[in-house]
Scaffold this motif. Structure first.
Motif, PDB file in Angstrom:
ATOM      1  N   SER A  54       0.798  -1.218   0.000  1.00  0.00           N
ATOM      2  CA  SER A  54       0.000   0.000   0.000  1.00  0.00           C
ATOM      3  C   SER A  54       0.838   1.279   0.000  1.00  0.00           C
ATOM      4  CB  SER A  54      -0.929   0.007   1.210  1.00  0.00           C
ATOM      5  OG  SER A  54      -0.177  -0.003   2.400  1.00  0.00           O
ATOM      6  N   LEU A  55       2.117   1.173   0.309  1.00  0.00           N
ATOM      7  CA  LEU A  55       2.939   2.377   0.396  1.00  0.00           C
ATOM      8  C   LEU A  55       3.049   3.098  -0.948  1.00  0.00           C
ATOM      9  CD1 LEU A  55       4.777   4.178   2.079  1.00  0.00           C
ATOM     10  CD2 LEU A  55       6.667   2.687   1.473  1.00  0.00           C
ATOM     11  N   ALA A  56       3.386   2.375  -1.979  1.00  0.00           N
ATOM     12  CA  ALA A  56       3.542   3.007  -3.296  1.00  0.00           C
ATOM     13  C   ALA A  56       2.223   3.585  -3.796  1.00  0.00           C
ATOM     14  CB  ALA A  56       4.084   1.994  -4.294  1.00  0.00           C
ATOM     15  N   TRP A  57       1.134   2.851  -3.597  1.00  0.00           N
ATOM     16  CA  TRP A  57      -0.163   3.336  -4.065  1.00  0.00           C
ATOM     17  C   TRP A  57      -0.575   4.583  -3.306  1.00  0.00           C
ATOM     18  CZ3 TRP A  57      -4.924   4.214  -1.932  1.00  0.00           C
ATOM     19  CH2 TRP A  57      -5.950   4.445  -2.837  1.00  0.00           C
ATOM     20  N   SER A  58      -0.412   4.573  -1.981  1.00  0.00           N
ATOM     21  CA  SER A  58      -0.855   5.736  -1.203  1.00  0.00           C
ATOM     22  C   SER A  58      -0.036   6.977  -1.543  1.00  0.00           C
ATOM     23  CB  SER A  58      -0.783   5.443   0.295  1.00  0.00           C
ATOM     24  OG  SER A  58       0.554   5.259   0.691  1.00  0.00           O
ATOM     25  N   ILE A  59       1.260   6.810  -1.770  1.00  0.00           N
ATOM     26  CA  ILE A  59       2.081   7.965  -2.148  1.00  0.00           C
ATOM     27  C   ILE A  59       1.715   8.445  -3.546  1.00  0.00           C
ATOM     28  CG2 ILE A  59       4.438   8.695  -2.680  1.00  0.00           C
ATOM     29  CD1 ILE A  59       5.344   7.066  -0.281  1.00  0.00           C
ATOM     30  N   ALA A  60       1.429   7.514  -4.458  1.00  0.00           N
ATOM     31  CA  ALA A  60       1.041   7.907  -5.817  1.00  0.00           C
ATOM     32  C   ALA A  60      -0.288   8.652  -5.820  1.00  0.00           C
ATOM     33  CB  ALA A  60       0.951   6.675  -6.709  1.00  0.00           C
ATOM     34  N   GLN A  61      -1.213   8.265  -4.968  1.00  0.00           N
ATOM     35  CA  GLN A  61      -2.533   8.888  -4.960  1.00  0.00           C
ATOM     36  C   GLN A  61      -2.585  10.160  -4.113  1.00  0.00           C
ATOM     37  OE1 GLN A  61      -5.067   7.751  -6.895  1.00  0.00           O
ATOM     38  NE2 GLN A  61      -3.547   6.300  -7.648  1.00  0.00           N
ATOM     39  N   LEU A  62      -1.861  10.169  -2.991  1.00  0.00           N
ATOM     40  CA  LEU A  62      -1.998  11.261  -2.034  1.00  0.00           C
ATOM     41  C   LEU A  62      -0.776  12.153  -1.910  1.00  0.00           C
ATOM     42  CD1 LEU A  62      -3.747   9.203   0.774  1.00  0.00           C
ATOM     43  CD2 LEU A  62      -4.830  10.743  -0.867  1.00  0.00           C
ATOM     44  N   GLY A  63       0.323  11.768  -2.544  1.00  0.00           N
ATOM     45  CA  GLY A  63       1.523  12.581  -2.460  1.00  0.00           C
ATOM     46  C   GLY A  63       2.439  12.148  -1.332  1.00  0.00           C
ATOM     47  N   TRP A  64       3.565  12.864  -1.216  1.00  0.00           N
ATOM     48  CA  TRP A  64       4.594  12.491  -0.246  1.00  0.00           C
ATOM     49  C   TRP A  64       4.213  12.829   1.185  1.00  0.00           C
ATOM     50  CZ3 TRP A  64       8.467   9.308  -1.045  1.00  0.00           C
ATOM     51  CH2 TRP A  64       8.864   9.070  -2.355  1.00  0.00           C
ATOM     52  N   ALA A  70      -1.623   9.073   5.749  1.00  0.00           N
ATOM     53  CA  ALA A  70      -2.768   8.153   5.704  1.00  0.00           C
ATOM     54  C   ALA A  70      -2.371   6.773   6.222  1.00  0.00           C
ATOM     55  CB  ALA A  70      -3.312   8.056   4.278  1.00  0.00           C
ATOM     56  N   LEU A  71      -1.169   6.296   5.842  1.00  0.00           N
ATOM     57  CA  LEU A  71      -0.697   5.009   6.344  1.00  0.00           C
ATOM     58  C   LEU A  71      -0.489   5.041   7.854  1.00  0.00           C
ATOM     59  CD1 LEU A  71       1.849   3.794   3.671  1.00  0.00           C
ATOM     60  CD2 LEU A  71      -0.361   2.841   4.225  1.00  0.00           C
ATOM     61  N   LEU A  72       0.021   6.143   8.371  1.00  0.00           N
ATOM     62  CA  LEU A  72       0.222   6.274   9.809  1.00  0.00           C
ATOM     63  C   LEU A  72      -1.121   6.249  10.547  1.00  0.00           C
ATOM     64  CD1 LEU A  72       2.298   6.719  12.077  1.00  0.00           C
ATOM     65  CD2 LEU A  72       1.926   9.158  11.778  1.00  0.00           C
ATOM     66  N   CYS A  73      -2.124   6.919  10.008  1.00  0.00           N
ATOM     67  CA  CYS A  73      -3.460   6.899  10.624  1.00  0.00           C
ATOM     68  C   CYS A  73      -4.043   5.493  10.627  1.00  0.00           C
ATOM     69  CB  CYS A  73      -4.396   7.860   9.895  1.00  0.00           C
ATOM     70  SG  CYS A  73      -4.000   9.591  10.156  1.00  0.00           S
TER      71      CYS A  73
END
Length: 147
Positions: A54-64, A70-73
């Motif tokens: 999920s790390l690559a997808w979340s950064i691609a969708q939500l930015g750095w 979002a992952l931390l939450c």
């Protein structure tokens, strides 16, 4: 309750029957064989597996900033949920209480029958929706694979 083991003596061609007194836990069910090393391995597999995917997808969708936030939450919510669930493992006392073997048992003991039906419905709904998402994802992946 003791477990009976039947073994075969190959040399004399006869059966040997023995009992294992430590085969059952304090509540009559089969004793668990897990240890700290296997628990840590399962936790690392679950956390690293989902985190890496999920790390690559979340950064691609939500930015750095938004992606790791979002992952931390999600990690905090998972941590709090696991603490609450582990506190419900034995009820009413976490050390000497009756063991709850499933999530639904823990809900029934702690929240009552009415909320058990609500939790069971939500649990099965979540399983159903997740299954649909996996089927759609698999179909999409296979379509791109065969192109």
């Amino acid at each position: 309750m003791q477990e009976t083991w039947i073994m075969m003596d190959v040399k004399n061609s006869r059966q040997i029957t023995t009992t294992a007194p430590d085969a059952y836990d304090d509540d009559g069910r089969a004793k668990r064989t897990g240890n700290l090393k296997s628990a840590v391995a399962h936790i690392i597999t679950a956390i690293i597996g989902s985190g890496v995917l999920s790390l690559a997808w979340s950064i691609a969708q939500l930015g750095w900033i938004g992606g790791p936030l979002a992952l931390l939450c999600c990690a905090i919510a998972t941590y709090i949920s696991s603490i609450i669930l582990s506190d419900c493992y034995r009820s009413p006392d976490p050390v000497t209480g009756k063991r709850n073997y499933s999530y639904i048992d823990a809900v029934r003991v702690n929240l009552g029958m009415k909320r058990t039906y609500v939790a069971g419905f939500l649990q099965f709904l979540s399983l159903y929706v997740t299954s649909i998402a996996y089927v759609i994802t698999t179909g999409t992946s296979l379509r791109y694979f065969f192109r």
